[in-house]
Design a protein around this motif. Structure first.
Motif, short mmCIF file in Angstrom:
data_model
loop_
_atom_site.label_atom_id
_atom_site.label_comp_id
_atom_site.label_asym_id
_atom_site.label_seq_id
_atom_site.Cartn_x
_atom_site.Cartn_y
_atom_site.Cartn_z
N PRO A 291 1.14 6.94 -4.63
CA PRO A 291 0.27 7.89 -5.16
C PRO A 291 0.14 7.93 -6.62
CG PRO A 291 2.11 8.87 -4.08
CD PRO A 291 2.16 7.54 -3.81
N ALA A 292 -0.76 7.95 -7.39
CA ALA A 292 -0.76 8.21 -8.79
C ALA A 292 0.18 9.59 -9.22
CB ALA A 292 -2.16 8.21 -9.42
N ALA A 293 0.73 9.65 -10.38
CA ALA A 293 1.25 10.77 -11.00
C ALA A 293 0.23 11.99 -11.02
CB ALA A 293 1.75 10.45 -12.41
N HIS A 294 0.34 12.84 -10.24
CA HIS A 294 -0.55 14.01 -10.10
C HIS A 294 0.38 15.14 -9.39
CE1 HIS A 294 -1.21 13.13 -5.81
NE2 HIS A 294 -1.74 12.00 -6.22
N ALA A 295 -0.31 16.48 -9.45
CA ALA A 295 0.59 17.57 -8.81
C ALA A 295 0.38 17.30 -7.40
CB ALA A 295 -0.53 18.96 -8.99
N LEU B 30 -4.89 6.08 -1.33
CA LEU B 30 -5.74 5.08 -0.65
C LEU B 30 -7.01 5.37 -1.06
CD1 LEU B 30 -6.05 3.01 1.43
CD2 LEU B 30 -6.26 4.70 3.31
N VAL B 31 -7.82 6.59 -1.33
CA VAL B 31 -9.10 6.68 -1.67
C VAL B 31 -9.16 6.18 -2.98
CG1 VAL B 31 -10.85 8.43 -2.38
CG2 VAL B 31 -9.51 8.39 -0.16
N ALA B 32 -8.25 6.36 -3.92
CA ALA B 32 -8.20 5.86 -5.43
C ALA B 32 -8.37 4.52 -5.62
CB ALA B 32 -7.07 6.68 -6.13
N SER C 35 -2.74 2.43 7.02
CA SER C 35 -2.66 2.70 5.69
C SER C 35 -2.23 3.75 4.96
CB SER C 35 -4.36 2.41 5.28
OG SER C 35 -4.83 0.96 5.66
N LEU C 36 -2.30 4.94 6.03
CA LEU C 36 -1.84 6.24 5.62
C LEU C 36 -0.17 6.43 5.95
CD1 LEU C 36 -4.62 8.37 6.61
CD2 LEU C 36 -4.14 8.09 4.24
#
Length: 338
Positions: free
Chosen positions: A15-19, A184-186, A59-60
């Motif tokens: 995951p990208a850095a986000h809340a 995954l969506v990103a 993938s999840l």
């Protein structure tokens, strides 16, 4: 022309850095393919009916929640081969209702509505729900699609990868793995954008045309080719290619004489392990195109503008985005100066 195998590594799923995403508040209510479903807790035992549902769960990071799989076209994505080897394959094609139920699932995740729909080839959703087993059908097979016509159904509007992203997001909610879903969506959206950018950078003919051949019940008979509103239609529209097949059906049968008259610049042919029909074999497809007196005169055949594509990428699945990539890459190697 062969395309490179599709790889999905663990690094692409970070995951990208986000809340932090909000945790799922159970019971979770969703409208799925026209039916209200209620998920009381994250499923622990899932059976998949369809390769797309299987690979999205993998993938999840949910392979440990999958107890049985079915309906396979091609080998699993390489990144998940080891995990997949540990999970029972109930059937290569349609499983029986009893085989699915015997795995004691709390959720059945489904790729095609015709497998688990009102007159499902495996069972109806009601049959599963009467046993306390929830069902989830991938939205890509019912959003903008009428499956009441039978068979592969008819698109009522053009397929969009939004339906793929919706399925990923909802499954991530169901299993309370929202961050994995967002990552995954990103990743897929970025790959989609890069493929479109590649095609737009190429000097392609203004009226570049193509046809997608999935299979045929026998070589020489009218093939199953892609209509304009399904996943291949999406690929062609995004890459600036005209589909010579105007039908709204998902996979209409069109005679080779008609296809030859349309004379597409590019032919995309499906590669699969399935052997339900003689034309499932990619080598048989190529031999037919070279030897048939009608098809051998087509521009795509004479100029070797034939692209092999993973059959599963031609369906409305996560692999559709990989198919978009492979087609853009194939176009970048082609010459259209006849």
């Amino acid at each position: 022309m062969k395309t490179a195998p599709y790889l999905l590594t663990a690094a692409t799923l970070l995951p990208a850095a986000h809340a932090m995403a909000d945790a799922t508040d159970y019971p979770l209510s969703l409208t799925n393919c026209g039916m209200e479903i209620s998920i009381t807790s994250a499923p622990e035992r899932t059976v998949t009916v369809g390769q797309s549902a299987t690979e999205i769960l993998y993938s999840l990071g949910l392979a440990d929640r999958v107890t049985g799989t079915s309906v396979w076209f091609n080998p699993v994505l390489p990144a998940f081969a080891e995990a997949n080897d540990e999970i029972e394959r109930i059937a290569n094609d349609d499983p029986s209702f009893e085989a699915v139920v015997n795995k004691r699932p709390d959720l059945v995740a489904v790729q095609y509505e015709w497998h688990v729909g009102p007159t499902g080839s495996v069972a109806s959703r009601d049959q599963f729900h009467e046993l306390g087993i929830n069902t989830y059908i991938m939205p890509a097979d019912c959003d903008t699609k009428d499956n009441s016509t039978g068979g592969d159904g008819t698109r009522t509007a053009a397929f969009s990868t939004d339906s793929i992203y919706k399925g990923i997001t909802e499954l991530a909610q169901i299993y309370d793995v929202q961050e994995a879903g967002e990552a995954l969506v990103a990743d897929l959206a970025a790959r989609e954008e890069r493929a479109i950018d590649l095609a737009s950078s190429l000097e392609l003919p203004e009226d570049l045309s193509a046809a997608f051949w999935f299979s045929s019940t026998d070589l020489g008979v009218s093939p199953f080719v892609a209509g304009r509103l399904g996943a291949p239609g999406y690929m062609m529209e995004k890459l600036g290619i005209r589909n010579v097949i105007a039908s709204d059906e998902e996979w209409p049968t069109i005679g080779w004489e008609s296809i030859a008259r349309a004379d597409p610049d590019v032919l995309v042919i499906a590669r699969m392990d399935r052997r339900r029909f003689p034309a499932d074999d990619i080598d048989a497809k190529r031999e037919f195109l070279r030897s048939d007196p009608v098809t051998q005169e087509m521009s795509a055949v004479k100029n070797n503008r034939i692209v092999e594509m993973d059959a599963h990428a031609m369906s409305a699945t996560m692999r559709t985005i990989y198919g978009l990539e492979s087609l853009a890459e194939a176009l970048s190697t082609m010459s259209f100066n006849e």
